[in-house]
Design a protein around this motif. Structure first.
Motif, short mmCIF file in Angstrom:
data_model
loop_
_atom_site.label_atom_id
_atom_site.label_comp_id
_atom_site.label_asym_id
_atom_site.label_seq_id
_atom_site.Cartn_x
_atom_site.Cartn_y
_atom_site.Cartn_z
N LEU A 267 55.24 44.97 45.17
CA LEU A 267 53.54 45.04 46.21
C LEU A 267 52.91 43.55 45.65
N ARG A 268 53.07 42.44 45.94
CA ARG A 268 52.14 41.55 45.62
C ARG A 268 50.73 41.02 46.30
N VAL A 269 49.81 41.40 45.77
CA VAL A 269 48.83 41.24 45.69
C VAL A 269 48.14 39.84 45.30
N GLU A 270 47.18 38.92 45.99
CA GLU A 270 46.36 37.86 46.42
C GLU A 270 45.02 37.58 46.21
N ILE A 271 44.48 37.49 45.26
CA ILE A 271 43.10 37.73 45.27
C ILE A 271 42.73 36.00 45.55
N GLN A 272 42.34 36.01 46.00
CA GLN A 272 41.93 34.96 46.60
C GLN A 272 40.33 34.17 46.23
N HIS A 273 39.91 33.00 45.54
CA HIS A 273 39.22 33.32 45.73
C HIS A 273 38.57 31.47 46.32
N MET A 274 37.41 32.05 47.12
CA MET A 274 36.88 30.57 47.71
C MET A 274 35.21 30.08 46.89
N ILE A 275 35.14 28.70 46.67
CA ILE A 275 33.64 28.22 46.13
C ILE A 275 33.88 26.98 46.79
N ARG A 276 32.29 26.70 46.71
CA ARG A 276 31.90 25.29 47.65
C ARG A 276 32.07 24.43 45.87
N LEU A 277 32.59 23.52 46.05
CA LEU A 277 32.20 22.21 44.71
C LEU A 277 31.14 21.75 44.85
N PRO A 278 30.80 21.90 43.84
CA PRO A 278 28.78 21.27 43.77
C PRO A 278 28.72 20.38 44.12
N HIS A 279 29.90 18.97 43.67
CA HIS A 279 29.40 17.15 43.76
C HIS A 279 30.06 17.30 44.77
N SER A 280 31.41 17.25 45.25
CA SER A 280 32.35 17.11 46.15
C SER A 280 32.87 16.76 47.26
N GLY A 281 31.23 18.16 47.24
CA GLY A 281 31.58 19.67 49.04
C GLY A 281 32.47 20.27 49.22
N ALA A 282 33.48 19.92 49.00
CA ALA A 282 34.54 20.48 49.52
C ALA A 282 34.70 21.57 48.79
N VAL A 283 35.90 22.21 49.68
CA VAL A 283 35.83 23.67 49.02
C VAL A 283 37.11 24.15 48.31
N LEU A 284 37.03 25.26 47.83
CA LEU A 284 38.11 25.11 46.03
C LEU A 284 38.44 26.62 46.73
N PHE A 285 39.97 26.84 47.09
CA PHE A 285 40.44 28.18 48.22
C PHE A 285 42.24 28.31 46.29
N MET A 286 41.19 29.46 45.40
CA MET A 286 41.92 29.67 44.68
C MET A 286 42.70 31.06 44.77
N ILE A 287 44.01 30.91 44.57
CA ILE A 287 45.44 31.78 44.69
C ILE A 287 45.76 32.49 43.75
N ARG A 288 45.77 33.52 43.19
CA ARG A 288 45.83 34.34 42.31
C ARG A 288 46.95 35.59 42.97
N SER A 289 48.05 35.40 42.40
CA SER A 289 49.40 36.54 42.62
C SER A 289 49.82 37.28 42.05
N TYR A 290 49.59 38.91 41.61
CA TYR A 290 50.10 40.00 41.04
C TYR A 290 51.37 40.29 41.84
N LEU A 291 51.80 41.16 41.05
CA LEU A 291 53.32 41.63 40.97
C LEU A 291 53.13 43.22 40.48
N LEU A 292 53.02 43.72 41.52
CA LEU A 292 53.28 45.23 40.52
C LEU A 292 54.70 46.43 41.67
N PRO A 293 55.71 46.87 40.46
CA PRO A 293 56.76 47.13 41.72
C PRO A 293 56.85 48.64 41.81
N LEU A 294 56.77 48.91 42.45
CA LEU A 294 57.08 50.38 43.16
C LEU A 294 56.75 51.12 42.26
#
Ligand code: HEM
Length: 338
Positions: A267-294
């Motif tokens: 099972l592959r689970v992504e924790i996805q964070h969304m951050i408005r960066l303070p100076h550039s105004g860009a939106v940062l999308f972070m994808i952290r993937s975790y894998l766990l066997p059945l």
């Protein structure tokens, strides 16, 4: 009360939870019931979530037992295929913004492991896990020989995507993505948020993606939210990018009949964070993937049952899109009979 089969199962689960390994205790199990459908499912970041096995989500960034191995994996992918890192020229300030946001955050969350100091634009970063002590100047790309985004990607396990906000839309204009679940940052760079999600079934009709874009465009500087997404992956393989499709796609046709399915299928689970960066105004999308066997999922009785039922019930169009249609029944059968 207390003598029936349900309480026996719960008691066994509680007893087992004491001895479960860390990889299970901190796994972000994504199902809260027996049915899964797409939704915007966003919530504030850093709120710890309790599970039947432990807890996850108390931090923005998480260093786990795979830290060095995953960063080595990322480095090798980037050596083989530099197209996994993309920065359109106008996104350079956003990358520096991310460095000045994420490195201090990591230092705050792991003060015994890493440290960040800054005087004016001169920064010093120390990372004891990598034996690293480096100085660089904010905004000066040449002060980090490997380049600022590759450097940032060498310090945290998350993949990073940067969205520019212009013309009342979000544009995927930079990223370092070595662990994509069946997509490609080289293909998507320069696309609008809605175009990026074009292949996903249902989300257009259900207005999920347009609502998500509105939500992201309203994020205020410094605000951080997160969501989870999931799929299945054969073997502990993080790089399932479109570019490496020939290396992994065939396994999807044979895994159903493989006696090693419970150990190979994750099972592959992504924790996805969304951050408005303070100076550039860009939106940062972070994808952290975790894998766990059945096999590990099955050690937590509620997880085994939830996941088994979710896989059995998932509509075909979603199973097809996730690439699990040929083996989801075998996985579900194993979980429900294990
Ligand atoms: C895929 C929703 C934010 C990039 C998906 C999927 C959903 C979704 C439902 C299908 C996942 C699957 O079945 O495995 C959302 C929602 C978001 C969000 C609700 C925000 C609240 C983002 C952001 C990006 C992004 C910020 C960055 C550009 C992608 C990509 C895919 C994807 C690249 C794979 C598309 C493909 O198959 O080519 N998203 N997403 N998402 N999402 Fe998002």
């Amino acid at each position: 009360i207390g003598a029936g089969p349900v309480s026996t199962v719960i008691n066994e689960a509680v007893r087992d939870a004491d001895v479960l390994p860390e990889r299970i205790k901190h796994f972000p199990f994504p199902f809260s019931g027996d049915i899964y459908r797409y939704s915007a499912n966003v919530e504030p970041s850093r709120k710890e979530v309790s599970t039947e096995a432990g807890a996850w989500g108390g931090r923005l960034l998480h260093i786990d037992e795979h830290y060095l191995a995953e960063l080595k994996d990322r480095d090798e992918v980037l050596e083989r295929d530099p197209s996994r890192l993309q920065v359109l020229p106008h996104m350079r300030p956003a990358v520096w913004d991310a460095i000045c946001t994420l490195l201090p955050a990591l230092a705050e969350e792991y003060p015994d492991t890493v440290s960040f100091t800054r005087e004016g634009d001169l920064c010093r970063w120390r990372n004891s896990l990598q034996n690293l002590d480096v100085e660089f100047t904010v905004g000066d790309d040449s002060s980090l020989p490997m380049g600022p985004l590759r450097f940032l990607g060498s310090q945290i396990q998350d993949d990073l995507v940067f969205l520019d906000h212009r013309q009342d839309a979000l544009w995927l204009d930079a990223g370092v993505v070595t662990f994509a679940a069946d997509w490609s940052v080289g293909f998507d760079v320069g696309m609008k948020f809605l175009e990026v999600h074009h292949p996903v079934p249902r989300v257009k009709e259900e207005k999920i993606v347009s609502r998500a874009e509105q939500f992201l465009m309203r994020l205020q500087p410094g605000e951080q939210y997160r969501r989870t997404n999931w799929t299945l992956t054969i073997d502990r393989r993080l790089d399932t990018s479109t570019e490496t499709y020939p290396n992994w796609a065939h396994d999807r046709m044979t895994i159903a009949d493989d006696p090693a399915l419970p150990d190979r299928l994750h099972l592959r689970v992504e924790i996805q964070h969304m951050i408005r960066l303070p100076h550039s105004g860009a939106v940062l999308f972070m994808i952290r993937s975790y894998l766990l066997p059945l096999r590990d999922i099955a050690r937590v009785p509620v997880w085994r049952q939830n996941m088994g039922r979710v896989l059995a019930e998932l509509p075909d169009d979603m199973a097809e899109y996730k690439g699990i249609i040929h083996y989801r029944k075998a996985a579900s059968d194993w979980l429900l009979s294990a």
